[in-house]
Scaffold this motif. Structure first.
Motif, PDB file in Angstrom:
ATOM      1  N   ALA A   1       0.715  -1.077  -0.068  1.00 40.21           N
ATOM      2  CA  ALA A   1       0.036   0.085   0.140  1.00 40.21           C
ATOM      3  C   ALA A   1       0.905   1.412  -0.110  1.00 40.21           C
ATOM      4  O   ALA A   1       1.679   1.368   0.614  1.00 40.21           O
ATOM      5  N   LEU A   2       0.495   2.407  -0.840  1.00 44.13           N
ATOM      6  CA  LEU A   2       1.238   3.632  -0.900  1.00 44.13           C
ATOM      7  C   LEU A   2       0.216   4.608  -0.955  1.00 44.13           C
ATOM      8  O   LEU A   2      -0.598   4.630  -1.962  1.00 44.13           O
ATOM      9  N   LEU A   3       0.287   5.316   0.252  1.00 51.32           N
ATOM     10  CA  LEU A   3      -0.715   6.160   0.409  1.00 51.32           C
ATOM     11  C   LEU A   3      -0.209   7.620   0.203  1.00 51.32           C
ATOM     12  O   LEU A   3       0.897   7.871   1.034  1.00 51.32           O
ATOM     13  N   GLU A   4      -0.681   8.472  -0.390  1.00 50.98           N
ATOM     14  CA  GLU A   4      -0.296  10.079  -0.441  1.00 50.98           C
ATOM     15  C   GLU A   4      -1.338  10.829   0.430  1.00 50.98           C
ATOM     16  O   GLU A   4      -2.692  10.826   0.061  1.00 50.98           O
ATOM     17  N   MET A   5      -1.072  11.154   1.542  1.00 54.49           N
ATOM     18  CA  MET A   5      -2.160  11.732   2.491  1.00 54.49           C
ATOM     19  C   MET A   5      -2.147  13.054   2.704  1.00 54.49           C
ATOM     20  O   MET A   5      -0.931  14.016   2.580  1.00 54.49           O
ATOM     21  N   ASP A   6      -3.247  13.937   3.085  1.00 59.20           N
ATOM     22  CA  ASP A   6      -3.276  15.228   3.251  1.00 59.20           C
ATOM     23  C   ASP A   6      -4.156  15.317   4.477  1.00 59.20           C
ATOM     24  O   ASP A   6      -5.453  15.251   4.513  1.00 59.20           O
ATOM     25  N   GLY A   7      -3.606  15.186   5.687  1.00 62.15           N
ATOM     26  CA  GLY A   7      -4.210  15.118   6.867  1.00 62.15           C
ATOM     27  C   GLY A   7      -4.989  13.614   7.014  1.00 62.15           C
ATOM     28  O   GLY A   7      -4.109  13.067   6.523  1.00 62.15           O
ATOM     29  N   GLY A   8      -6.305  13.909   7.456  1.00 65.09           N
ATOM     30  CA  GLY A   8      -6.734  12.237   7.315  1.00 65.09           C
ATOM     31  C   GLY A   8      -7.421  12.104   6.133  1.00 65.09           C
ATOM     32  O   GLY A   8      -7.866  10.811   5.958  1.00 65.09           O
ATOM     33  N   VAL A   9      -7.078  12.777   4.979  1.00 67.90           N
ATOM     34  CA  VAL A   9      -7.707  12.244   3.570  1.00 67.90           C
ATOM     35  C   VAL A   9      -6.458  11.961   2.695  1.00 67.90           C
ATOM     36  O   VAL A   9      -5.282  12.430   2.663  1.00 67.90           O
ATOM     37  N   CYS A  10      -6.899  10.734   2.047  1.00 70.56           N
ATOM     38  CA  CYS A  10      -6.212  10.092   1.152  1.00 70.56           C
ATOM     39  C   CYS A  10      -6.308  11.095  -0.510  1.00 70.56           C
ATOM     40  O   CYS A  10      -7.163  10.943  -0.973  1.00 70.56           O
ATOM     41  N   ARG A  11      -5.053  11.662  -0.788  1.00 69.80           N
ATOM     42  CA  ARG A  11      -5.121  12.207  -1.913  1.00 69.80           C
ATOM     43  C   ARG A  11      -4.979  11.140  -3.145  1.00 69.80           C
ATOM     44  O   ARG A  11      -5.737  11.477  -4.173  1.00 69.80           O
ATOM     45  N   ARG A  12      -4.162  10.271  -2.988  1.00 73.73           N
ATOM     46  CA  ARG A  12      -3.777   9.025  -3.974  1.00 73.73           C
ATOM     47  C   ARG A  12      -3.543   8.039  -3.259  1.00 73.73           C
ATOM     48  O   ARG A  12      -2.662   7.983  -2.477  1.00 73.73           O
ATOM     49  N   ALA A  13      -4.085   6.738  -3.863  1.00 73.36           N
ATOM     50  CA  ALA A  13      -3.454   5.789  -3.102  1.00 73.36           C
ATOM     51  C   ALA A  13      -3.190   4.312  -4.208  1.00 73.36           C
ATOM     52  O   ALA A  13      -3.727   4.565  -5.311  1.00 73.36           O
ATOM     53  N   ARG A  14      -2.049   3.659  -4.137  1.00 76.99           N
ATOM     54  CA  ARG A  14      -1.807   2.613  -4.979  1.00 76.99           C
ATOM     55  C   ARG A  14      -1.698   1.480  -4.121  1.00 76.99           C
ATOM     56  O   ARG A  14      -1.151   1.432  -2.897  1.00 76.99           O
ATOM     57  N   LEU A  15      -2.491   0.437  -4.462  1.00 75.57           N
ATOM     58  CA  LEU A  15      -2.254  -0.659  -3.697  1.00 75.57           C
ATOM     59  C   LEU A  15      -2.365  -1.974  -4.724  1.00 75.57           C
ATOM     60  O   LEU A  15      -3.011  -2.239  -5.588  1.00 75.57           O
ATOM     61  N   ALA A  16      -1.442  -2.961  -4.346  1.00 68.40           N
ATOM     62  CA  ALA A  16      -1.172  -4.080  -5.244  1.00 68.40           C
ATOM     63  C   ALA A  16      -1.132  -5.334  -4.252  1.00 68.40           C
ATOM     64  O   ALA A  16      -0.571  -5.285  -3.270  1.00 68.40           O
ATOM     65  N   LEU A  17      -1.641  -6.403  -4.898  1.00 72.94           N
ATOM     66  CA  LEU A  17      -1.739  -7.530  -4.239  1.00 72.94           C
ATOM     67  C   LEU A  17      -0.985  -8.772  -4.926  1.00 72.94           C
ATOM     68  O   LEU A  17      -1.154  -8.979  -6.130  1.00 72.94           O
ATOM     69  N   GLY A  18      -0.448  -9.619  -4.154  1.00 75.03           N
ATOM     70  CA  GLY A  18       0.202 -10.884  -4.735  1.00 75.03           C
ATOM     71  C   GLY A  18      -0.183 -12.105  -4.137  1.00 75.03           C
ATOM     72  O   GLY A  18      -0.739 -12.018  -3.062  1.00 75.03           O
ATOM     73  N   GLY A  19      -0.179 -13.381  -4.851  1.00 75.41           N
ATOM     74  CA  GLY A  19      -0.409 -14.488  -4.136  1.00 75.41           C
ATOM     75  C   GLY A  19      -2.264 -14.743  -4.230  1.00 75.41           C
ATOM     76  O   GLY A  19      -2.431 -16.155  -3.802  1.00 75.41           O
ATOM     77  N   VAL A  20      -2.983 -14.120  -4.857  1.00 74.75           N
ATOM     78  CA  VAL A  20      -4.187 -14.299  -4.859  1.00 74.75           C
ATOM     79  C   VAL A  20      -4.907 -14.285  -6.332  1.00 74.75           C
ATOM     80  O   VAL A  20      -6.014 -13.642  -6.504  1.00 74.75           O
ATOM     81  N   GLY A  21      -3.864 -14.489  -7.073  1.00 77.53           N
ATOM     82  CA  GLY A  21      -4.427 -14.597  -8.495  1.00 77.53           C
ATOM     83  C   GLY A  21      -3.256 -15.090  -9.324  1.00 77.53           C
ATOM     84  O   GLY A  21      -2.151 -15.441  -8.852  1.00 77.53           O
ATOM     85  N   PRO A  22      -3.363 -15.421 -10.662  1.00 77.91           N
ATOM     86  CA  PRO A  22      -2.231 -15.817 -11.440  1.00 77.91           C
ATOM     87  C   PRO A  22      -1.006 -14.949 -11.324  1.00 77.91           C
ATOM     88  O   PRO A  22       0.054 -15.414 -11.370  1.00 77.91           O
ATOM     89  N   VAL A  23      -1.367 -13.659 -11.336  1.00 81.48           N
ATOM     90  CA  VAL A  23      -0.099 -12.761 -11.191  1.00 81.48           C
ATOM     91  C   VAL A  23      -0.468 -11.510 -10.176  1.00 81.48           C
ATOM     92  O   VAL A  23      -1.796 -11.158  -9.930  1.00 81.48           O
TER      93      VAL A  23
END
Ligand SMILES: Cc1cc2nc3c(=O)[nH]c(=O)nc-3n(C[C@H](O)[C@H](O)[C@H](O)COP(=O)(O)OP(=O)(O)OC[C@H]3O[C@@H](n4cnc5c(N)ncnc54)[C@H](O)[C@@H]3O)c2cc1C
Length: 285
Positions: free
Chosen positions: A197-219
């Protein structure tokens, strides 16, 4: 089993050997390939070692403030690199979770990505960082966004005569909060689920999020549906739960010796929730 071991001195020579010998395989750290040969899963007549090609293990500052990591950099090289710690700490967090000391000492980042085994640790971190694969072949060089590089179980977008030469990683945004969480049955195992998880935060608000998962699908994959819900949202329990649901809905796991598919999917929900909560709070573990 008998095979020829060739040690070209340049990338050009290596790709020419791959073009000339259809039965050739690249050898990097040998951690996965030699196991596969020993167990009879693959029977290459030629191994093309990259170990005599100069410069392939270097970790350097990239042109746009990011990083360039040579395909032959070992996991241990990455962990020892101040540049990685400074510019892509999320990758260091993921690499720290890899297997055992010998695997970290001999296994390479390029080998890890090309082998593309389900549950590898670097892929989710590199996807969240927006990395690109740098490839070379007889038709020249090209860059492939990592999201397009992983195509299926143990498969990548590399042509048979292409080599992964490095990974280009944009600098992790200043002030961003990042976390890699891994769920495995034993410390040296591949991930049942890995979440970056990579979060760009502004106080308690998330300006931009990047979320990636492994192990739970072919790739490994970016959970774009969850990212959309998080962008612009106050990261309260409701928003985090909704994102975890959205991410779990994108999972397509299989049953295997390590865990049934249903368990992997449930753990994806749990670990996305946990990763988002902890990342939002600025925790690094
Ligand atoms: C016991 C064990 C535990 C492990 N645990 C983990 C773990 O917890 N987390 C994790 O993420 N990983 C784990 N791994 C994988 C490890 O991280 C290695 O990266 C992986 O074994 C392959 O790297 P290698 O350099 O040894 O590649 P090799 O074994 O040499 O090659 C693997 C494959 O990639 C191809 N290849 C290699 N380099 C290139 C290149 N530059 N261009 C084109 N093709 C290439 C080879 O032809 C081969 O098909 C584990 C491996 C083992 C054996």
């Amino acid at each position: 089993m008998k095979f020829d071991l060739l040690e070209p001195a340049t990338i050009g020579e290596a790709t020419a050997l791959l073009s000339a010998r259809a039965d050739a395989r690249i050898l990097a750290g040998g951690q996965s390939l030699l196991l596969m040969i020993r167990s009879g899963l693959v029977r290459p007549a030629t191994l093309v070692s990259l170990n005599a090609v100069g410069g392939l293990a270097e970790i350097t500052a990239g042109p746009t403030d990011g990083l360039s990591i040579g395909a032959l950099a070992t996991h241990a090289n990455i962990l020892a690199s101040p540049l990685v710690r400074e510019r892509a700490p999320l990758l260091a967090m993921a690499v720290e979770r890899i297997g055992s000391t010998p695997v970290r000492n001999f296994g390479t980042l390029g080998g890890n990505l090309c082998h593309n085994e389900m549950g590898g640790d670097p892929p989710p971190a590199l996807l969240a960082l927006g990395a690109e694969a740098e490839c070379a072949g007889p038709r020249g060089r090209r860059r492939i966004p990592l999201a397009d590089f992983f195509t299926d179980y143990f498969s990548t977008a590399l042509a048979a005569d292409e080599i992964l030469t490095g990974i280009a990683i944009p600098r992790q945004p200043a002030g961003s909060r990042a976390l890699y969480l891994k769920h495995a049955m034993r410390p040296g195992d591949l991930a049942i689920v890995g979440v970056a998880a990579l979060l760009e935060m502004d106080g308690g608000v998330c300006r931009r999020a990047r979320l990636a998962l492994g192990g739970v699908g072919p790739v490994a994959f970016r959970a774009y549906e969850a990212e959309k819900l998080l962008g612009g949202a106050r990261l309260d329990e409701g928003a985090i739960d909704a994102a975890a649901e959205a991410a779990a809905a994108m999972c397509d796991p299989i049953d295997d010796a390590h865990a049934p598919a249903e368990y992997r999917k449930k753990m994806a929900r749990v670990f996305v929730r946990r990763a988002l909560r902890r990342a939002a709070a600025g925790e690094e573990r």
